[in-house]
Write an enzyme that holds these catalytic residues in place. Structure first.
Site, PDB file in Angstrom:
ATOM      1  N   ASP A   1      16.216 -58.642 -36.669  1.00  0.00           N
ATOM      2  CA  ASP A   1      16.882 -57.784 -35.676  1.00  0.00           C
ATOM      3  C   ASP A   1      18.407 -57.902 -35.764  1.00  0.00           C
ATOM      4  O   ASP A   1      19.125 -57.066 -35.211  1.00  0.00           O
ATOM      5  CB  ASP A   1      16.486 -58.224 -34.257  1.00  0.00           C
ATOM      6  CG  ASP A   1      15.407 -57.353 -33.642  1.00  0.00           C
ATOM      7  OD1 ASP A   1      15.348 -56.159 -33.971  1.00  0.00           O
ATOM      8  OD2 ASP A   1      14.648 -57.878 -32.815  1.00  0.00           O
TER       9      ASP A   1
ATOM     10  N   LYS B   1       5.125 -50.810 -35.492  1.00  0.00           N
ATOM     11  CA  LYS B   1       5.781 -51.711 -36.459  1.00  0.00           C
ATOM     12  C   LYS B   1       4.740 -52.337 -37.379  1.00  0.00           C
ATOM     13  O   LYS B   1       4.922 -52.391 -38.602  1.00  0.00           O
ATOM     14  CB  LYS B   1       6.527 -52.829 -35.720  1.00  0.00           C
ATOM     15  CG  LYS B   1       7.823 -52.393 -35.079  1.00  0.00           C
ATOM     16  CD  LYS B   1       8.418 -53.508 -34.228  1.00  0.00           C
ATOM     17  CE  LYS B   1       9.653 -52.991 -33.507  1.00  0.00           C
ATOM     18  NZ  LYS B   1      10.111 -53.846 -32.423  1.00  0.00           N
TER      19      LYS B   1
ATOM     20  N   GLN C   1       9.997 -59.042 -29.488  1.00  0.00           N
ATOM     21  CA  GLN C   1      10.173 -57.745 -28.830  1.00  0.00           C
ATOM     22  C   GLN C   1      10.880 -57.921 -27.490  1.00  0.00           C
ATOM     23  O   GLN C   1      10.507 -58.773 -26.679  1.00  0.00           O
ATOM     24  CB  GLN C   1       8.787 -57.087 -28.633  1.00  0.00           C
ATOM     25  CG  GLN C   1       8.818 -55.697 -28.037  1.00  0.00           C
ATOM     26  CD  GLN C   1       9.414 -54.655 -28.973  1.00  0.00           C
ATOM     27  OE1 GLN C   1       9.482 -54.835 -30.186  1.00  0.00           O
ATOM     28  NE2 GLN C   1       9.862 -53.549 -28.413  1.00  0.00           N
TER      29      GLN C   1
HETATM   30  N1  GUN Z   1      12.952 -53.296 -27.946  1.00  0.00           N
HETATM   31  C1  GUN Z   1      13.352 -52.027 -28.167  1.00  0.00           C
HETATM   32  N2  GUN Z   1      13.989 -51.924 -29.356  1.00  0.00           N
HETATM   33  C2  GUN Z   1      13.983 -53.153 -29.900  1.00  0.00           C
HETATM   34  C3  GUN Z   1      14.476 -53.671 -31.127  1.00  0.00           C
HETATM   35  O1  GUN Z   1      15.087 -52.986 -31.966  1.00  0.00           O
HETATM   36  N3  GUN Z   1      14.264 -55.001 -31.335  1.00  0.00           N
HETATM   37  C4  GUN Z   1      13.627 -55.785 -30.428  1.00  0.00           C
HETATM   38  N4  GUN Z   1      13.485 -57.096 -30.719  1.00  0.00           N
HETATM   39  N5  GUN Z   1      13.159 -55.334 -29.277  1.00  0.00           N
HETATM   40  C5  GUN Z   1      13.338 -54.020 -29.019  1.00  0.00           C
END
Ligand code: GUN
Length: 296
Positions: free
Chosen positions: A121, A54, A98
């Site tokens: 998100d 990311k 996350q």
């Molecule tokens: N863990 C795995 N996929 C995601 C996601 O799309 N967002 C977040 N915050 N954590 C994740």
């Protein structure tokens, strides 16, 4: 094999290029950069790989990336204090915590402490409610990526029968709401649905997001239907570890009109949509026109 392969890797690259071009224009016109803060708690190696990816892609599209790596024993109060600081920081336009969080932390409480306008998100309860009532919101990245691919392939989705297999808060439910927003007739099915094959057979669009490797079979698919496979499952085959989706690719591809592969389908779209959401959050915060084609 008859189905057209929907190349998510290539499509994600076009989304990132659009985001990067928009960010460059904003910098020129306003001298400001969107900023994304990612918070990770603990040492889960897969989560760290994901967060590094990311950060790399955030910088590649010209945005500021702020990483906050906290130890596994971080207290809830410490995490909430960091989020309060990021909420107040005007250089941060998107905040992502996350998941999964270590067990001693209440994920719902933590997510709902993020400013909904910075919730890239789309997991905050306010954004869930806004999406569920058809109002402007931040939209979860994976279903947004699926919607973009479907719009790109089909154009107008109105009147199509869509079956979403899976009812998670992260994919299934927001996906169903997005498809409703595009005037599909939507069914949410799941592992307990009675006669699931015959339900799926009604679909012009199948979104497989149930988390079971290769569960959706080719003889469940209406000839010519579009299959969007959200699953990412690591399995052993012929003594090797491989990634497979929630759809049985070979049998589905023999019947479907179009299908996303795993890997290289939905997966790459998730981070691309995170960047799109960060740009959208920036534009909304500054009262600027929203980027075209990058939102629901
Ligand atoms: N863990 C795995 N996929 C995601 C996601 O799309 N967002 C977040 N915050 N954590 C994740």
């Amino acid at each position: 094999m008859t189905a057209q392969i929907i190349d998510g890797k290539a499509f994600a690259a076009t989304v990132r290029a659009k985001v990067a071009a928009h960010v460059a224009r904003l910098k020129e016109e306003f001298g400001e950069h969107p900023g994304l803060a990612v918070v990770i708690v603990g040492e889960d190696p897969a989560s760290h790989v994901y967060v590094r990816s990311k950060a790399k892609q955030t910088i590649e599209v010209g945005m500021n990336s702020y990483e906050h790596k906290l130890p596994a024993d971080t207290s809830e109060a410490e995490l909430l204090a960091l989020i309060a600081k990021l909420n107040a920081d005007t250089s941060v336009h998107g905040i992502l915590v996350q998941l999964p969080l270590p067990k001693h932390l209440d994920s719902d409480l933590v997510i709902n402490s993020i400013d909904p306008a910075k919730d890239v998100d789309g997991f905050h309860i306010s954004n869930v409610g806004l999406l569920g009532t058809g109002q402007k919101s931040m939209v979860p990245c994976t279903p947004l990526g699926c919607l973009m691919m479907l719009r790109d392939y089909h154009g107008d989705l109105s009147g199509m029968n869509a079956v979403v297999v899976g009812r998670s808060n992260i994919v299934g439910k927001p996906m169903a709401n997005l498809l409703l927003g595009d005037s599909c007739t939507v069914t949410i099915a799941h592992s307990r649905t009675k006669d699931l094959p015959s339900v799926v057979r009604q679909a012009d669009i199948v979104v497989a997001a149930v988390g079971r490797p290769e569960m959706v079979k080719g003889d469940w698919i209406k000839p010519g239907a579009t299959v969007i496979d959200v699953g990412i499952n690591r399995i052993e085959r012929d003594g090797k570890g491989i990634l497979v989706g929630d759809a049985d690719f070979d049998s589905c591809a023999a019947v479907a009109g179009a299908i996303t592969p795993v890997p290289g389908g939905v997966g790459p779209m998730t981070i691309a949509c995170l960047l799109a959401n960060t740009l959208t959050a920036f534009c909304r915060a500054k009262d600027l026109p929203e980027p075209q084609g990058l939102t629901a």
